[in-house]
Scaffold this active site. Structure first.
Site, PDB file in Angstrom:
ATOM      1  N   SER A  19       0.952  -1.225   0.117  1.00 57.18           N
ATOM      2  CA  SER A  19       0.043   0.066  -0.018  1.00 57.18           C
ATOM      3  C   SER A  19       0.927   1.272  -0.228  1.00 57.18           C
ATOM      4  O   SER A  19       1.862   1.221  -0.721  1.00 57.18           O
ATOM      5  CB  SER A  19      -1.014   0.062   1.203  1.00 57.18           C
ATOM      6  OG  SER A  19      -1.997   0.925   1.147  1.00 57.18           O
ATOM      7  N   HIS A  46      -2.944  -1.417  -3.035  1.00 58.19           N
ATOM      8  CA  HIS A  46      -4.057  -0.612  -2.694  1.00 58.19           C
ATOM      9  C   HIS A  46      -3.969   0.702  -3.848  1.00 58.19           C
ATOM     10  O   HIS A  46      -2.998   1.125  -4.209  1.00 58.19           O
ATOM     11  CB  HIS A  46      -4.076   0.238  -1.472  1.00 58.19           C
ATOM     12  CG  HIS A  46      -4.280  -0.989  -0.495  1.00 58.19           C
ATOM     13  ND1 HIS A  46      -4.018  -0.631   1.000  1.00 58.19           N
ATOM     14  CD2 HIS A  46      -4.836  -2.268  -0.411  1.00 58.19           C
ATOM     15  CE1 HIS A  46      -4.584  -1.854   1.745  1.00 58.19           C
ATOM     16  NE2 HIS A  46      -4.943  -2.835   0.893  1.00 58.19           N
ATOM     17  N   ASP A 139      -3.952  -4.558   6.376  1.00 54.77           N
ATOM     18  CA  ASP A 139      -4.328  -5.231   5.166  1.00 54.77           C
ATOM     19  C   ASP A 139      -3.199  -6.219   4.818  1.00 54.77           C
ATOM     20  O   ASP A 139      -2.129  -5.833   4.837  1.00 54.77           O
ATOM     21  CB  ASP A 139      -4.724  -4.617   4.052  1.00 54.77           C
ATOM     22  CG  ASP A 139      -5.585  -5.616   3.002  1.00 54.77           C
ATOM     23  OD1 ASP A 139      -6.049  -6.568   3.291  1.00 54.77           O
ATOM     24  OD2 ASP A 139      -5.772  -5.015   1.784  1.00 54.77           O
TER      25      ASP A 139
END
Lengths: 199, 278
Positions: A19, A46, A139
């Site tokens: 991310s 992401h 995540d």
């Protein structure tokens, strides 16, 4: 450190998640892997949901690999890099295909790394390598847990080196990670792996 | 965190789908397994069950539970004006094309979920000044979600995404024109949905019930495997007038279906197809 890692050619796939702060490492990794690297690589990074274009192109500039955003149920091919498309979760399906879905956001994300990792772990079991890079939320942590549970190999980006270390740290907190590596070492690891397959 | 490791094996899923087929005559065996497995896992967690066998037991013994099961199983996450660029193409090319030869338009939302897509469509037609010429049919496998679609009340907190999409769509007004705030909900103006009829319909086992100029089935077939996608495409094909349009999700494809040649691609980016052969 990479010298000490014992590798075999049992692996069938690599999943990489990232991310915030993972774009540069990702470009570095993709530009260092030779074209003949045999395993499919699934990338879940992401990204903005309404920007459907440009990401594959940006990742491809310095890479020799074929990088694509798969269509739903697209067959998995050796050596291809699959990038999770904007606003879809990407999962690995039994029977050698990629499936996409629009389920709920997970960890506030779609695509979510947990979904890609968990589904890949289910399909590839101990023949999967999971790599989690820099990022600002948690995540991927549960995904890494699943990979470990299926006896796959787990690697996180070095906590010190990660631009934002919340994500690798979250994984480290709930899983006994196999290796914590700097980006250069991740690349060395993948090159070493490639050599084994080319023998 | 031990529950996260309560992994479901494929044999258990097979047992479940076989049981459901026999008892309720619903076919879930050709659903895409990665997602189906996750939905079942979610349900086990929700009802605090340990195994798929326990779930089967409840399905077998608890009156009316199956409807709840279907409802939990179905993915009901959507937005108004999802993929704004698609809605622009619809307004600028597809609908004008249909209206060239017709003075009315029939539309089917196959898998309408909570109805955001129906609202979007109605707004598009309204702003084009042809809402009164439209006949819209909305169907879903899940009875309770159809009830929600009919009510057309949405949490205000979802409206921000919807408003952003509408802005990207470049609508004529602002989205607020089409709803009233009541408590924590946005209530869609009833007049907007006057021409919509709702019915329960299963794309997998349901019959072909009418013909349409435009069928939207976006991000529904992604929950099916290729065998089932192919089968459903046959139904959608039959439900279209010749030269009618089919729209699927932006990352879905028809190329591996055996009747792909009966369609031409009108817009590959937005996945809009036209039926050219019966």
């Amino acid at each position: 450190m990479v010298k000490e890692i014992h590798l075999t050619n049992k692996y069938k796939a690599v999943v990489i998640g990232g991310s915030a702060g993972s774009f540069q490492p990702m470009v570095q990794i993709l530009s260092s892997i030779p074209r003949e690297f045999p395993l499919p690589i699934f990338l879940c990074l992401h990204r903005l949901k309404h920007v459907r274009h440009g990401f594959v192109e940006a990742l491809s500039i310095k890479s020799q690999k074929d990088i694509i955003e798969p269509m739903d149920k697209e067959s998995i091919k050796k050596g291809v890099v699959y990038l999770a498309p904007a606003n879809y979760h990407m999962a690995v399906e039994l029977g050698n295909s990629v499936s996409l879905n629009t389920e709920e956001l997970i960890n506030n994300s779609r695509p979510a790394i947990d979904i890609t990792f968990e589904s890949a772990a289910y399909v590839y079991r101990d023949k999967l390598i999971g790599i989690l890079l820099s990022g600002a939320n948690k995540d991927g942590a549960v995904g890494m847990q699943k990979i470990k549970y299926r006896k796959g190999l787990t690697i996180i980006q070095d906590i010190e080196e990660s631009m934002i270390n919340a994500m690798p740290l979250a994984a480290k907190n709930i899983v006994e990670i196999d290796y914590e590596l700097k980006v250069d070492e991740i690349i060395a690891f993948l090159l070493k792996l490639n050599k084994i397959y080319q023998q | 965190m031990s529950y996260t490791m309560g992994e479901i094996e494929i044999t258990e899923l097979r047992k479940l789908t076989t049981f459901i087929q026999e008892k309720f005559d619903y076919n879930f065996k050709d659903y895409a397994m990665s997602s189906f497995r996750r939905r079942i896992k979610r349900m086990l967690d929700l009802y605090k069950l340990q195994t798929v066998d326990e779930l089967i037991h409840i399905l077998n013994t608890k009156e009316g539970f199956f409807e709840e099961f279907v409802s939990e199983l179905t993915v009901n996450v959507t937005e108004m004006f999802r993929d704004p660029t698609f809605w622009r193409v619809l307004r600028e090319h597809i609908i004008p094309n249909i209206m060239l030869n017709h003075n009315k338009i029939s539309i089917w939302h196959a898998g309408c979920s909570s109805g955001e897509e129906i609202v979007s469509m109605s707004i598009v037609l309204d702003e084009m000044g042809i809402l009164d010429k439209a006949k819209i049919v909305a169907t879903d496998i899940d009875r309770s979600i159809i009830a929600k679609a009919k009510e057309a009340r949405y949490p205000l907190k979802h409206m921000e995404v919807n408003r952003k999409n509408y802005l990207r769509y470049q609508g004529k007004y602002s989205l607020e024109k089409y709803y009233t705030e009541v408590g924590s909900e946005a209530v869609i103006n009833k007049a907007l949905l006057e021409n919509v009829s709702y019915r329960k319909h299963d794309l997998v086992q349901g019959s072909v019930f009418s013909k349409f100029d435009l069928v939207l089935c976006r991000n529904v077939m992604i929950y099916f495997n290729q065998t089932l996608q192919n089968q459903v495409l046959h139904r959608l094909h039959e439900s279209l007038f010749k030269y009618g349009y089919l729209v699927i999700g932006s990352k879905e494809s028809l190329i591996w279906c055996d009747i792909a040649h009966k369609f031409i691609v009108v817009n590959n980016e937005e996945k809009i197809y036209k039926k050219i052969k019966d």
